[in-house]
Scaffold this motif. Structure first.
Motif, PDB file in Angstrom:
ATOM      1  N   ARG A  11      -2.170  -1.858  -0.182  1.00  0.00           N
ATOM      2  CA  ARG A  11      -2.511  -2.003   1.241  1.00  0.00           C
ATOM      3  C   ARG A  11      -3.747  -2.877   1.461  1.00  0.00           C
ATOM      4  N   PRO A  12      -4.850  -2.643   0.740  1.00  0.00           N
ATOM      5  CA  PRO A  12      -6.004  -3.548   0.917  1.00  0.00           C
ATOM      6  C   PRO A  12      -5.684  -4.996   0.545  1.00  0.00           C
ATOM      7  N   PHE A  13      -4.824  -5.173  -0.466  1.00  0.00           N
ATOM      8  CA  PHE A  13      -4.417  -6.519  -0.867  1.00  0.00           C
ATOM      9  C   PHE A  13      -3.658  -7.204   0.266  1.00  0.00           C
ATOM     10  N   LEU A  14      -2.694  -6.514   0.873  1.00  0.00           N
ATOM     11  CA  LEU A  14      -1.913  -7.102   1.961  1.00  0.00           C
ATOM     12  C   LEU A  14      -2.773  -7.385   3.190  1.00  0.00           C
ATOM     13  N   ARG A  15      -3.810  -6.567   3.407  1.00  0.00           N
ATOM     14  CA  ARG A  15      -4.695  -6.789   4.555  1.00  0.00           C
ATOM     15  C   ARG A  15      -5.492  -8.087   4.419  1.00  0.00           C
ATOM     16  N   LYS A  16      -5.567  -8.620   3.223  1.00  0.00           N
ATOM     17  CA  LYS A  16      -6.328  -9.855   3.000  1.00  0.00           C
ATOM     18  C   LYS A  16      -5.463 -11.106   3.144  1.00  0.00           C
ATOM     19  N   ASN A  17      -4.263 -10.957   3.674  1.00  0.00           N
ATOM     20  CA  ASN A  17      -3.397 -12.105   3.950  1.00  0.00           C
ATOM     21  C   ASN A  17      -4.222 -13.193   4.653  1.00  0.00           C
ATOM     22  N   PRO A  18      -4.290 -14.415   4.075  1.00  0.00           N
ATOM     23  CA  PRO A  18      -5.169 -15.437   4.653  1.00  0.00           C
ATOM     24  C   PRO A  18      -4.655 -16.070   5.948  1.00  0.00           C
ATOM     25  N   PHE A  19      -3.430 -15.771   6.352  1.00  0.00           N
ATOM     26  CA  PHE A  19      -2.919 -16.347   7.598  1.00  0.00           C
ATOM     27  C   PHE A  19      -3.626 -15.733   8.805  1.00  0.00           C
ATOM     28  N   PRO A  20      -3.949 -16.560   9.821  1.00  0.00           N
ATOM     29  CA  PRO A  20      -4.639 -16.031  11.001  1.00  0.00           C
ATOM     30  C   PRO A  20      -3.859 -14.921  11.709  1.00  0.00           C
ATOM     31  N   PHE A  28       5.880 -13.947   6.307  1.00  0.00           N
ATOM     32  CA  PHE A  28       6.568 -14.377   5.086  1.00  0.00           C
ATOM     33  C   PHE A  28       5.585 -14.357   3.909  1.00  0.00           C
ATOM     34  N   TYR A  29       4.326 -14.728   4.162  1.00  0.00           N
ATOM     35  CA  TYR A  29       3.319 -14.751   3.095  1.00  0.00           C
ATOM     36  C   TYR A  29       2.989 -13.322   2.668  1.00  0.00           C
ATOM     37  N   ARG A  30       2.970 -12.407   3.624  1.00  0.00           N
ATOM     38  CA  ARG A  30       2.767 -10.988   3.310  1.00  0.00           C
ATOM     39  C   ARG A  30       3.858 -10.498   2.364  1.00  0.00           C
TER      40      ARG A  30
END
Length: 200
Positions: A11-20, A28-30
């Protein structure tokens, strides 16, 4: 499911998705991040080479305790915030001629890189060369079945696939698992897909 000890928790990893807008345009990047997390080993990897890491910092997010060397062809990426962290070293270089000694890294990551490299076999040979004997190679790339747009009825409203390939710098559509096996020349330990017809 136990909490990872060495790679980031999901979950913390997915929260750092660099897309605005990670839950809309970046969804899709998630999904790609989720697939990478699923197959990434939870091992104490100290030194990781990220080939073509650009400005995303994905490997540093995935392994928050490792030292990351991000090699990219674009020198301006050195100024990206992810490449200015204390534990990240940015190197401007070519994936087919890595400026590192043999067996230098515990892991090598190549996320959405090899479809951009004309001599993909040379890039993979270099990745194997700098990888330690018990090291890990993580690769993501489009599958040859990938099409744009995913739904044919959208074709009149979407940019052409050829124009996207030119914009993105793709030199090939993608790979099958057999294609990858032929150039990677290492045993396949795990794989995952991240294309979803609903979000594509």
């Amino acid at each position: 499911m136990s909490t990872p000890r060495h790679k980031a928790a999901l979950r913390p990893f997915l929260r750092k998705n660099p897309f605005p807008r990670p839950l809309t345009l970046g969804f899709f990047y998630r999904e790609k991040m989720r697939a990478i997390h699923r197959i990434a080993p939870d091992e104490p990897l100290r030194d990781i080479l990220e080939v073509g890491g650009g400005q995303s910092g994905l490997t540093a997010m995935l392994y928050p305790e490792a030292h990351i060397t991000n090699l990219d062809f674009e020198p301006s990426f050195a100024d990206a915030p992810c490449n200015r962290q204390d534990r990240v070293t940015f190197v401007c270089g070519d994936a087919t001629a890595l400026p590192f000694d043999d067996a230098s890294f515990d892991a090598v990551t190549m996320f959405d890189l090899i479809e951009h490299v004309p001599d993909d076999a040379a890039a993979m040979a270099e990745a194997r060369r700098v990888l330690r004997p018990d090291g890990v190679l993580l690769v993501s790339t489009p599958h040859t079945r990938w099409r744009y747009p995913h739904y044919r009825f959208l074709a009149p409203y979407a940019p052409s696939e050829e124009s996207l390939f030119e914009e993105w710098g793709h030199v090939r559509r993608g790979y099958t698992l057999e294609d990858l096996a032929a150039i990677i020349e290492l045993p396949l330990q795990a794989w995952a897909s991240f294309i979803n017809p609903v979000t594509s």
